[in-house]
Each structure stands twice: as structure tokens, then as C-alpha cells.
Design a protein around this motif. Structure first.
Motif, short mmCIF file in Angstrom:
data_model
loop_
_atom_site.label_atom_id
_atom_site.label_comp_id
_atom_site.label_asym_id
_atom_site.label_seq_id
_atom_site.Cartn_x
_atom_site.Cartn_y
_atom_site.Cartn_z
N UNK A 139 0.82 -1.21 0.00
CA UNK A 139 0.00 0.00 0.00
C UNK A 139 0.86 1.26 0.00
N UNK A 140 1.90 1.28 0.81
CA UNK A 140 2.75 2.47 0.86
C UNK A 140 3.48 2.68 -0.46
N UNK A 141 3.96 1.60 -1.03
CA UNK A 141 4.64 1.70 -2.33
C UNK A 141 3.68 2.25 -3.38
N UNK A 142 2.48 1.72 -3.41
CA UNK A 142 1.49 2.18 -4.37
C UNK A 142 1.16 3.66 -4.17
N UNK A 143 1.14 4.08 -2.91
CA UNK A 143 0.76 5.47 -2.61
C UNK A 143 1.86 6.46 -2.93
N UNK A 144 3.10 6.03 -2.98
CA UNK A 144 4.21 6.98 -3.07
C UNK A 144 5.00 6.90 -4.38
N UNK A 145 4.60 5.99 -5.29
CA UNK A 145 5.36 5.85 -6.54
C UNK A 145 4.48 6.16 -7.75
N UNK A 146 5.09 6.65 -8.77
CA UNK A 146 4.40 7.04 -9.99
C UNK A 146 4.17 5.80 -10.84
N UNK A 147 2.99 5.22 -10.71
CA UNK A 147 2.66 3.97 -11.39
C UNK A 147 1.68 4.24 -12.53
N UNK A 148 2.02 3.74 -13.70
CA UNK A 148 1.19 3.93 -14.87
C UNK A 148 0.33 2.73 -15.17
N UNK A 149 -0.89 2.98 -15.63
CA UNK A 149 -1.79 1.91 -16.02
C UNK A 149 -1.57 1.57 -17.49
N UNK A 150 -2.17 0.46 -17.94
CA UNK A 150 -2.02 0.03 -19.33
C UNK A 150 -3.37 0.01 -20.03
N UNK A 151 -3.35 0.31 -21.30
CA UNK A 151 -4.55 0.27 -22.13
C UNK A 151 -4.54 -1.02 -22.95
N UNK A 152 -5.64 -1.75 -22.88
CA UNK A 152 -5.78 -2.97 -23.69
C UNK A 152 -6.25 -2.58 -25.08
N UNK A 153 -5.50 -3.01 -26.10
CA UNK A 153 -5.84 -2.67 -27.48
C UNK A 153 -5.86 -3.95 -28.32
N UNK A 154 -7.04 -4.46 -28.65
CA UNK A 154 -7.12 -5.59 -29.58
C UNK A 154 -6.79 -5.10 -31.00
N UNK A 155 -5.99 -5.86 -31.72
CA UNK A 155 -5.58 -5.47 -33.07
C UNK A 155 -5.95 -6.58 -34.04
N UNK A 156 -6.64 -6.23 -35.11
CA UNK A 156 -6.98 -7.20 -36.13
C UNK A 156 -5.79 -7.40 -37.07
N UNK A 157 -5.32 -8.65 -37.13
CA UNK A 157 -4.22 -8.98 -38.03
C UNK A 157 -4.69 -10.10 -38.95
N UNK A 158 -4.99 -9.76 -40.16
CA UNK A 158 -5.46 -10.73 -41.16
C UNK A 158 -6.67 -11.52 -40.65
N UNK A 159 -7.59 -10.83 -39.99
CA UNK A 159 -8.80 -11.46 -39.53
C UNK A 159 -8.70 -12.13 -38.17
N UNK A 160 -7.54 -12.09 -37.54
CA UNK A 160 -7.35 -12.67 -36.21
C UNK A 160 -7.07 -11.53 -35.22
N UNK A 161 -7.73 -11.58 -34.07
CA UNK A 161 -7.52 -10.56 -33.05
C UNK A 161 -6.30 -10.89 -32.21
N UNK A 162 -5.36 -9.97 -32.17
CA UNK A 162 -4.17 -10.10 -31.33
C UNK A 162 -4.31 -9.11 -30.18
N UNK A 163 -4.30 -9.61 -28.95
CA UNK A 163 -4.41 -8.75 -27.78
C UNK A 163 -3.08 -8.06 -27.52
N UNK A 164 -3.15 -6.75 -27.31
CA UNK A 164 -1.94 -6.00 -26.95
C UNK A 164 -2.29 -5.00 -25.86
#
Length: 672
Positions: free
Chosen positions: A393-418
Motif C-alpha cells: 500500500x505504501x509503495x502504491x501510494x508513493x510511486x508514480x505507477x502507470x496503467x495500461x490500455x488494452x488494445x485488440x488489433x486485427x491482423x489478417x482477420x485474427x484478433x491479437x491482444x496488446x
């Protein structure tokens, strides 16, 4: 990208600091949780790296989920080498293992339903590393697996006087262990009252994955006792009758069986199985009938990878398992009543990773994490949960932590999760593409390394190209070679195309500097880093770690030889070298023109350091910008289990390398 603020209260902006290499030692990782039978209390075992001791410090605590504020956690034990906590079946006693002067000590404490642990004592001491610990149904004995030297004097003799090893089988050593041909896992039964430890293995094979039979009269275990066992990973389930010492083989040896768990009535076991004969394969759930030895493949119900040690029965008709799926790690309950169709339903899911779980739908405890949140312990009923223990909890409260965005990408008709995380600053940003190891998935996981790169100003992207885990067996087989029994496209082909397509898409929708894109990865990810630099001009620099670069030379030197490459490529390198060379980044090395750091450990037995030496030699001979970083005394798992000092040094070198190659910063001094 959003910057997180802790759930337990905001912090002043001046108190928020960036993530740096050394603060990895501030992060606790809960690795085991247990519900105490007959009580509402929860046991938590957690560890953190400590560079001063250069060891992993552990602690075991008991928590009251009903009154967490009024009843603070009770410390049971702490120190290096703490592992394998287990409650007796009636919940009145707790056993665990610790390391003392290089020896394994089994400890026990009385743990009444209320009050602190009492009568803490050493039960028994073994000179070797204890790897498994299990209570008998009556709470009188403990079954133990320890790795025991066949000839202890050989290990105690100085290397300059040891007699040579005379080998007649393959797979004589293993990464992270060393010699295994003369250092086998053996089973013991320990009398808890007296501490007497009785060896019950016959010493003819490597016995492990122990579980007591429901009647307490025998042990189930897995072992390779078939002819030519050293040519495969396939094993069989066996039953040892403790009274007579008789071993009965229950299943055939056509697959790998991992961590079988008997049902409450003792008629069958739930286990993880890997289809070695038709590898690649997910590590899927299976049911084993104790009478007939029939193994029922449950991939038609859930074709996903089950975490080792996560299976637990909740009744005679259902069990739970922790399962990796499409970037998540979730908890699934599998119903398997006799005469009824087998079905599966998620208990805990969502954009996070549940790495440890105990209990069932009515009452459970788990460890969860996410890209912006280091691990914490939650408890709940059904899908409702509350935080029980948050060591970070203390680490989370005191450090600059970035979240991630989930982006599904269509590659030749197949979804690749990124997924992509970007710094909290104006772009364009340099980008580091972070690739996973073979047979694993990336997704909603916590990573200090990602946060470290974010704080240093890099955007970080990761993805699950075809061939990764988390999407089923057919998805994994895409990386099998065209000549395999079930043909695919082979390493360095479809997976390269997927990665390139995803990176190009992410560049188009985020403020990324196209001239400053780097790539990094370990093991399979190291191999892919070399492939991507050789086959594309997308990347300005690479960091290839513990990779395989010449499959022909690696085929006979890795601890998975010979079955692994033969399964993927469909042929032995002795019969046809062509598919091995075609799947080797070294074949395409002339195409690597971007700067490359090659990172490897001296004691890596999964991908021998010779692999790094060959790639380094070729690039240096070609006059390319290359640096070879060698870590002494480490194995294939340096980034996860290496010594704290080496992990910190590696993190500093990683920042230094990309700082120079992507950001033009000054260098740390090199060795030579």
C-alpha cells in the motif's frame, strides 16, 4: 494512459516519486495463501528481495478477515528460505519449511482458532532442499519430497578431486538445479511427534508431486519409470503402499502429469496434463480414475493453461483451478459429477491476474495484481471481495505507477491482444516492445520492469502473438514448423508478422517516435528480438536475453533435449538439420544492423550460454554495435529468481542500454 492514486488515500504530488531499480526490494510478493480449517483466519506467505543479505526474505502471517482492523496480523515466522506452509487437516497445527545453515528445517506451531501460534518447534531437519510438504489425513505424519544426492561424498569433495561422472542417460542436469543424474527427488514420511524421517522412495527414479491417498495408507506421486525415460518429459502416476512398500503404476506414460490432487472420496484425481506426444500443448486440466488409470482430457471444456499447484477440490463433484486466458489469470470451477457433462465457470475473472487462490465460491482468499497495482491479498464470497492484506500500500501510494490500455488489433482477420502504457508527459515517446518467454502469456500483470521503463520516459507495449499461451492448443501450434506432425508456420514467421502489425498499429494511434522503437525479451522473447532485428527495420535497438539463436547447436545442450525441438520441428537434428537452421536467428544475422545487447547467465541450462557466444561472435565479426552482458552464477530465471544484487544490476544496465541507443544518454562504464 492514466496515473493511479492508491485506494487507501491520495498522496501529495510532491510525495510521488518515480520507480527506480533499487525499489524492487520494497515490493512484497505473496506467494501462498491458506484458509485455516475450522477458523475464519487466513495465512499469508510473502517474500521480497534484499540486496544486503542478497537473499529473498520471507514471512508468514495469520490474518483475521472478520476483524482486520481490530485484530492485526500475527507474525508466525520470518527469514530467508521460508516456504511450503500447510495447515493440518483439522486446522490445529501449521507446518512450514525454512532454511538454516544450508539445511532444510521443518517447523510446526499450534494454531488454535483464536489467539497466537504457540509451541513453535523444529520437527525435523534434512540436509537437502525440501521441495514439497503435505499432511497426512489424520494429521500424524508429513510427506516430504527432497532432492537427495545418490553419493553425498561426491558433492562434498572439492571439484579438483571429484571423480568424473559416467553418464548413460540424457537430461542429466536441469536449469536452476544443476546435476540431477546423481541428485534425485525422493519421498520421506516424517512422524510429526517424534521427528523421525523415513525414506520411502526406492531410489530408482525421480519421485515428486506427492499427495496422500484418502485413506492415509499410501502416497500418489509422479515419476518416470518407463524405458528410455530420458528421451521424453512424459511420466506416469503411481501409488506407493506405505505398509508394504509396493509401487503400483496407475496410468500409462504418454503425457506429462503435473500435481495430481485426489478427490475427497479417493476415487480419482484432478491434475494438469501436457500432451507431450502432440506438443505444443496447453497445460490443461485432466481427470484420472484411480481404478482404471484412464486419463480424461478436459480441453473440450477449458483449453487453457492451468497454474501448477492451483488445483483444489471443493467437493467430490467439482474442483477449482487458476487458469491463464487471454491476458487474464482467473479462477475457474470445473464441475465433474459422475454421469453428468463436465462444465466450467469462472469464479474470479476480469482485467487482472489472480496468481494464488484458496477456497471455493462460498469463501475464498486470493492474490491479485494488475499493471498499475503490485500484489495484494483479497478475500470474498462469490464475486464480492475486500482487501485483507496490502503489503504494498505504501509503495502504491508513493510511486508514480502507470496503467495500461488494452488494445485488440486485427491482423489478417485474427484478433491479437496488446497492451500499451505511456509516460505521464508529452510525446513523442520512445517505445520499448516487451516480449514474453515461450509457453507463457502477457496481459494484465504487474511488472516492476515496465514501471521502471515508464518512469524513465519510455512507452512500453506487450502482446500475445500467435504461438503464445493463453489462447489454447491450436493457437500454440502456429509456431510448429511446416514439417511437424501438426504443421504450423514455424518460429520467426507468423509471430514476427503479428508483432510487426501490432507495433505499427500502436504507433499509428499513440504519440510514438518511430525512430526510437526498441525491442526486448527473454528466452523465446530473446530469440524473437534477434529475429525482429534481422527481418525488419522497425527497431532502433534490441535487448536479447537468455535466448536461443542456433537451434542446431542448442538441440543437444538444453535441459529439455531431445524432445522439445523435435516436437516443434518434427524431426531430429541428426536426421535433418535444415528446419533447425531455418528456425535460427543466426541464419539471418547479417540482417541485424541495429545495436543489440546480448544478456545471458553463465549457468543457464535451458539455453546454454554458448547461444549468446555464437550470436556475439557473429555480430562482432560483422562489425555491428553489440554488447555481451554475462551474469556469473545465475541460471535461466535470473529476472525472476536471480540474486537481488544481480537483478538490481541488470535493471541498471537495461536503463543504460536503452538510454544510450534510444535516448542518446551517457553510458555506464563497460568492463572491457
Amino acid at each position: 494512459m492514466t496515473m493511479t492514486r492508491p485506494a487507501d488515500g491520495p498522496a501529495a504530488e510532491s510525495e510521488i516519486v518515480p520507480v527506480v531499480a533499487q525499489d524492487l526490494e520494497e515490493i512484497w510478493t505473496p506467494s501462498a495463501v491458506r484458509l485455516q480449517p475450522g477458523s475464519g483466519r487466513v495465512l499469508v506467505m510473502e517474500t521480497r528481495p534484499d540486496s544486503e543479505a542478497n537473499a529473498y526474505i520471507g514471512r508468514v502471517t495469520l490474518h483475521d478477515p472478520v476483524r482486520p482492523d481490530a485484530a492485526p496480523p500475527v507474525l508466525v515466522d520470518r527469514g530467508p528460505g521460508i516456504r511450503l506452509p500447510a495447515f493440518a487437516p483439522d486446522g490445529a497445527a501449521l507446518a512450514w519449511v525454512t532454511t538454516r545453515d544450508g539445511r532444510s528445517v521443518i517447523r510446526e506451531a499450534s494454531v488454535a482458532a483464536t489467539g497466537e501460534p504457540s509451541a513453535v518447534r523444529d520437527v525435523a531437519e534434512l540436509p537437502d532442499a525440501i521441495e514439497e510438504l503435505a499432511w497426512s489425513p489424520d494429521g500424524v505424519h508429513l510427506a516430504v519430497v527432497a532432492r537427495v544426492p545418490v553419493d553425498r561424498s561426491w558433492f562434498e569433495t572439492s571439484e579438483d578431486r571429484r571423480p568424473p561422472l559416467r553418464l548413460t542417460t540424457l537430461r542429466f542436469s536441469a536449469d536452476g538445479i544443476g546435476w540431477t543424474v546423481n541428485n534425485r527427488r525422493q519421498m520421506f514420511v516424517v512422524d510429526v511427534a517424534s521427528g523421525d524421517a523415513r525414506l520411502v522412495s526406492d531410489g530408482t527414479a525421480d519421485d515428486h508431486d506427492i499427495a496422500w491417498t484418502a485413506d492415509g495408507e499410501g502416497l500418489l506421486f509422479t515419476s518416470q519409470r518407463q524405458p528410455d525415460w530420458d528421451l521424453t518429459e512424459a511420466n506416469a502416476l503411481h501409488r506407493l503402499d506405505l505398509a508394504s512398500g509396493t509401487v503400483r503404476t496407475l496410468t500409462d506414460a504418454t503425457r506429462e502429469i503435473v500435481r495430481p490432487v485426489p478427490s475427497p472420496d479417493g476415487t480419482r484425481a484432478a491434475a494438469i496434463a501436457v500432451d507431450i506426444a502432440r506438443y505444443p500443448s496447453s497445460a490443461f486440466p485432466a481427470l484420472i480414475d484411480h481404478s482404471s488409470g484412464e486419463v480424461v482430457d478436459l480441453r473440450s471444456v477449458i483449453d487453457r493453461d492451468v497454474s501448477p499447484g492451483s488445483i483444489a477440490w471443493v467437493s467430490n463433484d467439482a474442483f477449482v483451478a487458476v487458469v491463464g486466458s487471454e491476458g487474464r489469470i482467473e479462477v475457474v470451477e470445473i464441475s465433474c459429477a459422475a454421469g453428468e457433462p463436465v462444465s466450467a465457470r469462472p469464479i474470479l475473472t476480469g482485467p487482472r491476474q489472480v496468481t494464488v487462490f484458496a477456497g471455493h465460491a462460498d469463501r475464498w482468499v486470493a492474490v491479485e495484481s494488475s499493471p498499475s497495482s503490485p500484489p495484494r491479498v483479497i478475500v470474498g464470497m462469490g464475486s464480492d471481495s475486500t482487501v485483507l492484506h496490502d503489503p504494498n500500500a505504501h509503495y502504491r501510494a508513493t510511486h508514480r505507477l502507470g496503467d495500461a490500455e488494452h488494445i485488440p488489433v486485427d491482423v489478417d482477420g485474427t484478433t491479437i491482444d496488446s497492451w500499451i502504457a505511456t509516460p505521464d508527459a508529452d510525446g513523442p515517446h520512445p517505445l520499448v516492445v516487451w516480449l514474453q518467454g515461450g509457453g507463457t502469456q502477457y496481459g494484465y500483470q504487474w511488472s516492476h520492469e515496465v514501471q521502471l521503463l515508464l518512469s524513465a520516459g519510455y512507452a512500453v507495449a506487450w502482446l500475445n502473438p500467435r504461438g503464445s499461451a493463453g489462447y489454447g492448443t491450436a493457437w500454440m501450434k502456429v509456431n510448429a514448423a511446416p514439417g511437424a506432425a501438426e504443421p504450423g508456420e514455424g518460429w520467426g514467421n507468423r509471430d514476427v508478422q503479428d508483432i510487426v502489425a501490432v507495433v505499427e498499429h500502436l504507433k499509428s494511434i499513440h504519440d510514438i517516435d518511430p525512430a526510437r522503437v526498441g525491442v526486448m525479451g527473454g528466452s523465446y522473447g530473446g530469440m524473437m528480438t534477434a529475429f525482429l532485428l534481422a527481418k525488419t527495420d522497425l527497431f532502433a535497438a534490441g535487448w536479447a536475453e537468455r535466448g536461443v539463436y542456433n537451434l542446431y547447436s542448442d538441440a543437444a545442450t538444453k535441459d529439455e533435449a531431445p524432445w522439445f525441438f523435435e516436437s516443434y520441428l518434427g524431426v531430429s537434428h541428426l536426421d535433418d538439420a535444415t528446419p533447425y537452421w531455418d528456425a535460427s536467428p543466426l541464419k539471418y544475422v547479417a540482417g541485424i544492423t541495429a545495436p543489440l545487447a546480448i544478456v545471458h547467465s553463465e549457468n543457464d541450462r535451458r539455453c546454454a550460454i554458448q547461444q549468446a557466444e555464437e550470436l556475439f561472435f557473429a555480430l562482432r565479426r560483422l562489425g555491428r554495435q553489440v554488447e555481451f552482458i554475462r551474469f556469473p552464477g545465475e541460471g535461466h530465471s535470473l529476472t525472476r529468481e536471480g540474486t537481488p544484487v544481480h537483478r538490481r544490476q541488470r535493471a541498471d544496465l537495461l536503463l543504460d542500454w536503452f538510454g544510450v541507443t534510444l535516448s542518446g544518454e551517457a553510458r555506464l562504464p563497460a568492463t572491457v
